[in-house]
Design a protein around this motif. Sequence first.
Motif, PDB file in Angstrom:
ATOM      1  N   UNK A  49       0.746  -1.099  -0.030  1.00 53.01           N
ATOM      2  CA  UNK A  49       0.075   0.080   0.044  1.00 53.01           C
ATOM      3  C   UNK A  49       0.740   1.334  -0.190  1.00 53.01           C
ATOM      4  N   UNK A  50       1.798   1.124   0.992  1.00 54.13           N
ATOM      5  CA  UNK A  50       2.787   2.617   1.006  1.00 54.13           C
ATOM      6  C   UNK A  50       3.368   2.747  -0.208  1.00 54.13           C
ATOM      7  N   UNK A  51       4.152   1.537  -0.737  1.00 54.16           N
ATOM      8  CA  UNK A  51       4.859   1.995  -1.980  1.00 54.16           C
ATOM      9  C   UNK A  51       3.764   2.436  -3.196  1.00 54.16           C
ATOM     10  N   UNK A  52       2.634   1.845  -3.171  1.00 54.89           N
ATOM     11  CA  UNK A  52       1.878   2.139  -4.463  1.00 54.89           C
ATOM     12  C   UNK A  52       1.531   3.625  -4.202  1.00 54.89           C
ATOM     13  N   UNK A  53       1.267   4.107  -3.192  1.00 58.06           N
ATOM     14  CA  UNK A  53       0.784   5.444  -2.748  1.00 58.06           C
ATOM     15  C   UNK A  53       2.181   6.446  -2.909  1.00 58.06           C
ATOM     16  N   UNK A  54       3.301   5.934  -2.494  1.00 57.15           N
ATOM     17  CA  UNK A  54       4.329   6.865  -2.648  1.00 57.15           C
ATOM     18  C   UNK A  54       5.156   6.788  -4.092  1.00 57.15           C
ATOM     19  N   UNK A  55       4.590   5.928  -4.948  1.00 52.30           N
ATOM     20  CA  UNK A  55       5.180   5.770  -6.320  1.00 52.30           C
ATOM     21  C   UNK A  55       6.817   5.301  -6.100  1.00 52.30           C
ATOM     22  N   UNK A  56       6.850   4.549  -5.165  1.00 49.14           N
ATOM     23  CA  UNK A  56       8.303   3.970  -5.087  1.00 49.14           C
ATOM     24  C   UNK A  56       8.577   3.330  -6.331  1.00 49.14           C
ATOM     25  N   UNK A  57       9.826   3.956  -6.916  1.00 53.99           N
ATOM     26  CA  UNK A  57      10.406   3.154  -8.016  1.00 53.99           C
ATOM     27  C   UNK A  57      11.362   2.158  -7.615  1.00 53.99           C
ATOM     28  N   UNK A  58      11.425   1.046  -7.804  1.00 51.64           N
ATOM     29  CA  UNK A  58      12.328  -0.145  -7.345  1.00 51.64           C
ATOM     30  C   UNK A  58      13.248  -0.322  -8.705  1.00 51.64           C
ATOM     31  N   UNK A  59      14.600  -0.459  -8.107  1.00 55.74           N
ATOM     32  CA  UNK A  59      15.760  -0.840  -9.159  1.00 55.74           C
ATOM     33  C   UNK A  59      15.517  -2.371  -9.548  1.00 55.74           C
ATOM     34  N   UNK A  60      16.137  -2.492 -10.814  1.00 59.21           N
ATOM     35  CA  UNK A  60      16.400  -3.861 -11.044  1.00 59.21           C
ATOM     36  C   UNK A  60      15.418  -4.632 -11.541  1.00 59.21           C
ATOM     37  N   UNK A  61      14.228  -3.715 -11.767  1.00 62.03           N
ATOM     38  CA  UNK A  61      13.173  -4.656 -12.406  1.00 62.03           C
ATOM     39  C   UNK A  61      12.354  -5.446 -11.101  1.00 62.03           C
ATOM     40  N   UNK A  62      12.434  -4.825  -9.882  1.00 60.24           N
ATOM     41  CA  UNK A  62      12.015  -5.724  -8.925  1.00 60.24           C
ATOM     42  C   UNK A  62      10.453  -5.240  -8.441  1.00 60.24           C
ATOM     43  N   UNK A  63       9.624  -6.428  -8.484  1.00 68.44           N
ATOM     44  CA  UNK A  63       8.135  -6.096  -8.008  1.00 68.44           C
ATOM     45  C   UNK A  63       8.155  -5.705  -6.604  1.00 68.44           C
ATOM     46  N   UNK A  64       7.192  -5.152  -6.067  1.00 63.55           N
ATOM     47  CA  UNK A  64       6.952  -4.856  -4.622  1.00 63.55           C
ATOM     48  C   UNK A  64       6.885  -5.948  -3.797  1.00 63.55           C
ATOM     49  N   UNK A  65       6.331  -6.950  -4.062  1.00 63.43           N
ATOM     50  CA  UNK A  65       5.826  -8.022  -3.278  1.00 63.43           C
ATOM     51  C   UNK A  65       7.339  -8.870  -3.040  1.00 63.43           C
ATOM     52  N   UNK A  66       8.050  -8.908  -4.040  1.00 65.77           N
ATOM     53  CA  UNK A  66       9.209  -9.892  -3.875  1.00 65.77           C
ATOM     54  C   UNK A  66      10.293  -9.014  -3.496  1.00 65.77           C
ATOM     55  N   UNK A  67      10.205  -7.455  -3.669  1.00 65.17           N
ATOM     56  CA  UNK A  67      11.308  -6.583  -2.867  1.00 65.17           C
ATOM     57  C   UNK A  67      10.921  -6.794  -1.306  1.00 65.17           C
ATOM     58  N   UNK A  68       9.859  -6.794  -1.020  1.00 62.13           N
ATOM     59  CA  UNK A  68       9.415  -6.533   0.603  1.00 62.13           C
ATOM     60  C   UNK A  68       9.749  -7.927   1.268  1.00 62.13           C
ATOM     61  N   UNK A  69       9.367  -8.943   0.621  1.00 63.35           N
ATOM     62  CA  UNK A  69       9.698 -10.421   0.917  1.00 63.35           C
ATOM     63  C   UNK A  69      10.804 -10.510   1.160  1.00 63.35           C
ATOM     64  N   UNK A  70      11.723 -10.331   0.473  1.00 68.43           N
ATOM     65  CA  UNK A  70      13.298 -10.573   0.439  1.00 68.43           C
ATOM     66  C   UNK A  70      14.103  -9.466   1.379  1.00 68.43           C
TER      67      UNK A  70
END
Lengths: 259, 216
Positions: A49-70
């Motif tokens: 939710x937070x990342x979607x709201x803040x338009x966080x751009x993740x490097x290296x083609x990472x998706x939010x779920x994978x990023x947060x889980x790792x």
Amino acid sequence: MRLADALHTQYQVIHALVIRETRTRYGASSLGYLWALLEPLFWVATFYGIFAYAHRHLPGGMDVAGFITTGIIPYMLFRSVLTQTMLAINTNKPLLFYPQVKPIDLAIARILLETFTLLSVFGLILAGRGLVLGVWSIDNVLLLLGGLLLSGLLGASVGLAMMGLGVIFNGTQRWVNIVLRPMFFLSGIFFTANELPATMREYLLWNPVLHGVELARDGLFQGYIAHYADAGYIVAWIIGFTYLGLLLERLSRRRMRLA
Amino acid sequence: MISLQHVSKAYPLHHRMRTVLDDISLDIPPRENIGILGRNGQGKSTLLRIIAGTEQPDSGSVTRSVRVSWPIGFSGGANPVLTGEENARFVSRIYGCDVQAVTARVLEFSELGEYFYAPVRTYSSGMKARLAFAMSMAIEFDTYLIDEVIAVGDQPFQEKCREALMGQNDRSSVIIVSHNLGTIRKFSEKCAVLLKGRLQMFDDLDEAAHVYKQAQ
């Protein structure tokens, strides 16, 4: 022969302890083992939710779920294994009356249960992510598992040392909890080492948990390379604290008053 | 054979080390019952824990060539969240015994009935003691270490415990510590007196009783 007997007894004890711990922690509630899933899932959902709201751009083609889980699972492997191990004696002290049960067995049983639980949780979340996003590829399984396991071992070794220290100094556990509180924000759950400004990165890389998180991300995502992660650095921490932990465990056997 | 060689143990008390056991040597042949008489706070329970292996002596050594029980008499490592049955299963696992057989024996001996399958936190203190004692009786030891436990539970259960221990006498033995000569008399013909950290052995109970009374 005597060593074989000793190992057999230790196996019996740890096996019995793992079953007992599982029943104690998850058996009493009807949700049972699902509780173990809830906390990490809660974090993933929140940051989604937070990342979607803040338009966080993740490097290296990472998706939010994978990023947060790792991020969250290596952190939890460190933190929960540490806490559980640290409190192993406090919670199970009466069991030490049985001569073959030693503090180290209480610690090992908890390390095994907690690590196995969190690895299963990781697998389940990854499977859920695969079903929703259709992403099933893992770039480097060994690197991913290595990052996770090293984080767990780091928690285990620090936890063992703190367990022993707790027998000698009463307030140990309270201090550990205070000292560890900032770790949530310093371990790369919300950022990657590659993105950081150089001066800040230099300091944050002192934290071995960040290395574990970086390794896990490198392992999962094809597009992300953890330039600054160093498995050897975590291993050095683990060896140091294991040494200290085993020493303190021996000392605690003598210092402990059972009655 | 259980053999203690020059065993010493001290505990910190008010920032000073207080010697509880002072250079104790003792040989207990297999199948020989023995009572250890001592006042409260003289280190009886510590001695028993050291014989069991629950605690290590500061110096000296303990060797055991027989299967020795844990110190029976503490209310047990019973986890209040778990049921009596689950606790019995744990104990049988750590001793490598047949889980089914042990739980059946504990259920029978403890007379807990339906409560055996309920969490231990719902037990009365008498029931907890019964569970603890039944667990130790369900495992076949060569030597049972008893810490004044016979005072637990109601009168009929106390009798039952004593009979169970004495009934196994042909294949096992008892080491009992107590501050009460009467309790020891029920189990053993030999007696040691623990006084100021030293252990004195007597073949005759009355002689032991005399020394014990003199010291009071």
